[in-house]
Design a protein around this motif. Structure first.
Motif, PDB file in Angstrom:
ATOM      1  N   UNK A 332       0.843  -1.202   0.000  1.00 51.45           N
ATOM      2  CA  UNK A 332       0.000   0.000   0.000  1.00 51.45           C
ATOM      3  C   UNK A 332       0.878   1.252   0.000  1.00 51.45           C
ATOM      4  N   UNK A 333       1.924   1.233   0.820  1.00 54.20           N
ATOM      5  CA  UNK A 333       2.829   2.389   0.862  1.00 54.20           C
ATOM      6  C   UNK A 333       3.433   2.652  -0.521  1.00 54.20           C
ATOM      7  N   UNK A 334       3.867   1.603  -1.191  1.00 54.67           N
ATOM      8  CA  UNK A 334       4.461   1.773  -2.519  1.00 54.67           C
ATOM      9  C   UNK A 334       3.443   2.342  -3.506  1.00 54.67           C
ATOM     10  N   UNK A 335       2.185   1.929  -3.346  1.00 55.57           N
ATOM     11  CA  UNK A 335       1.132   2.421  -4.231  1.00 55.57           C
ATOM     12  C   UNK A 335       0.929   3.923  -4.073  1.00 55.57           C
ATOM     13  N   UNK A 336       0.973   4.404  -2.825  1.00 56.48           N
ATOM     14  CA  UNK A 336       0.694   5.810  -2.562  1.00 56.48           C
ATOM     15  C   UNK A 336       1.937   6.690  -2.546  1.00 56.48           C
ATOM     16  N   UNK A 337       3.119   6.082  -2.580  1.00 62.67           N
ATOM     17  CA  UNK A 337       4.346   6.871  -2.477  1.00 62.67           C
ATOM     18  C   UNK A 337       4.668   7.641  -3.754  1.00 62.67           C
ATOM     19  N   UNK A 338       3.756   7.619  -4.723  1.00 65.57           N
ATOM     20  CA  UNK A 338       3.899   8.476  -5.894  1.00 65.57           C
ATOM     21  C   UNK A 338       3.895   9.942  -5.456  1.00 65.57           C
ATOM     22  N   UNK A 339       3.299  10.217  -4.291  1.00 60.36           N
ATOM     23  CA  UNK A 339       3.402  11.536  -3.670  1.00 60.36           C
ATOM     24  C   UNK A 339       4.132  11.365  -2.337  1.00 60.36           C
TER      25      UNK A 339
END
Length: 404
Positions: A332-339
């Motif tokens: 999940x972190x990798x998914x949202x770490x685009x920001x």
């Protein structure tokens, strides 16, 4: 007794050296983290120093025929190794005063102390199926070891903490209660995690973006933060939701907004979002509820950046449920770490007794925690997080205090 010092990059490598040279009956008298090498005080490498010992008991004499004479058996000597400084350090750590006339007595006392301490030894599990070297953890430190293992704390965090506790144990006299060791462990964990950013929103940035997957309690958490801002800090608060995929989420947020007398704008596209930002230009803080799936789309994030300066105006909080597996949290972190993720929010603390994933993520991504939630009640069941609270959760300090 044969005593020797080993220096290796990691504890596991040091243990392998002990096993190869001293065998499986060796015990660890002391271990600590040291800095080696470097140039003019810089570029030092972190290593582990281990002092190990083995008690060379005589092997059993094989049976022979009656007529065969056995050679005289010499009494085994205490084999102190050649490095005198190591022996001196080891004896000093064992609280034994040695004088030239009392060496035999001191050796006997040291062996007796070592025999007593062996009762405290537990074997380190070995995944290769080989017999492991006995590691000398006093019982109070063994309890911390078991607690961290039960909490599924990452091995490198656990090993470094135990090494610090063991060093402190010997330096301070090797005789302390469970309560003292727990306090040491709490302080060490607190020191380890305190450098990161913790606590509730500071109102330094106008927009607070709350992101996360479905099912983690994101909308309820957003309502709790809104209530905290409005009731506790008397701020002028507004809500924006872009989570139009779940009608139930919109209705839930509308209900909270009505109860708190906070305006809410539902945004279906970028133009709606721009208009909402313009409508709330005079508000102190604007809380944004987003759909989890949006952030898989890089273009969606790029479009939002055209409306809001993420670096100067936006604080982003990633909501994760403590009931989830750590591997899922990392995905999940990798998914949202685009920001840029500024802080974590961990929910459902009341639905689990395992908090290891929380410290593992903090340690891995170097990100602190804003809030920890422990129920569904709004505005209650949410606490501002800090490193001390997290250390207590990991060690079960609050439960221990209640039971004592």
């Amino acid at each position: 007794m044969k005593v020797k010092k080993y220096i290796a990059p990691t504890m596991s490598e040091a243990m392998n050296l002990v096993r190869v040279e001293l065998g499986n009956d060796a015990v660890i008298l002391n271990s600590k983290v040291i800095q080696t090498g470097g140039f003019l005080g810089f570029f030092k490498k972190r290593s582990v120093e281990v002092i190990a010992a083995v008690d060379p008991t005589p092997k059993a004499v094989p049976k022979v025929k009656e007529k065969q004479k056995l050679p005289p058996v010499k009494q085994p000597k205490i084999d102190f190794i050649k490095e005198p400084t190591i022996v001196a350090d080891t004896i000093k750590q064992s609280n034994v005063n040695v004088s030239p006339t009392s060496l035999d007595k001191s050796s006997t006392d040291l062996l007796k102390e070592l025999a007593d301490l062996k009762d405290l030894v537990k074997n380190i599990p070995n995944t290769n199926g080989q017999e492991s070297v006995q590691f000398l953890y006093p019982e109070p430190i063994q309890k911390i070891n078991r607690r961290l293992a039960d909490q599924e704390v990452s091995p490198h965090i656990k090993d470094e903490l135990l090494s610090l506790l063991l060093e402190k144990w010997y330096v301070d006299g090797a005789n302390h209660t469970d309560e003292v060791i727990i306090e040491w462990a709490k302080n060490e964990l607190n020191n380890r995690f305190s450098p990161y950013s913790y606590g509730e929103i500071t109102f330094e940035k106008k927009y607070v973006n709350v992101v996360g997957p479905t099912g983690v309690g994101k909308t309820t958490t957003l309502a709790k933060i809104a209530a905290d801002c409005a009731l506790k800090y008397k701020k002028k608060v507004a809500l924006i939701t872009t989570d139009t995929y779940r009608i139930g989420a919109i209705e839930q947020l509308k209900t909270y907004a009505k109860i708190l007398s906070i305006p809410l704008e539902v945004c279906y596209n970028l133009e709606d979002f721009k208009n909402a930002c313009d409508t709330f230009r005079d508000f102190d803080v604007v809380l944004i509820d987003t759909a989890g799936r949006n952030f898989r789309n890089k273009q969606y994030v790029e479009d939002l950046k055209k409306v809001i300066n993420y670096d100067e105006e936006m604080e982003t909080l990633l909501v994760l449920a403590l009931t989830s597996k750590q591997r899922d949290m990392e995905d999940i972190y990798k998914q949202f770490s685009i920001i840029k993720i500024n802080k974590f929010i961990f929910t459902k603390a009341d639905e689990t007794s395992n908090f290891g994933a929380m410290v593992n993520l903090i340690d891995k991504y170097k990100i602190g925690v804003a809030y920890i939630t422990n129920g569904q009640d709004v505005p209650d069941d949410m606490m501002s997080a800090n490193s001390e609270i997290i250390s207590k959760l990991i060690l079960g300090v609050e439960q221990h205090e209640r039971s004592s």
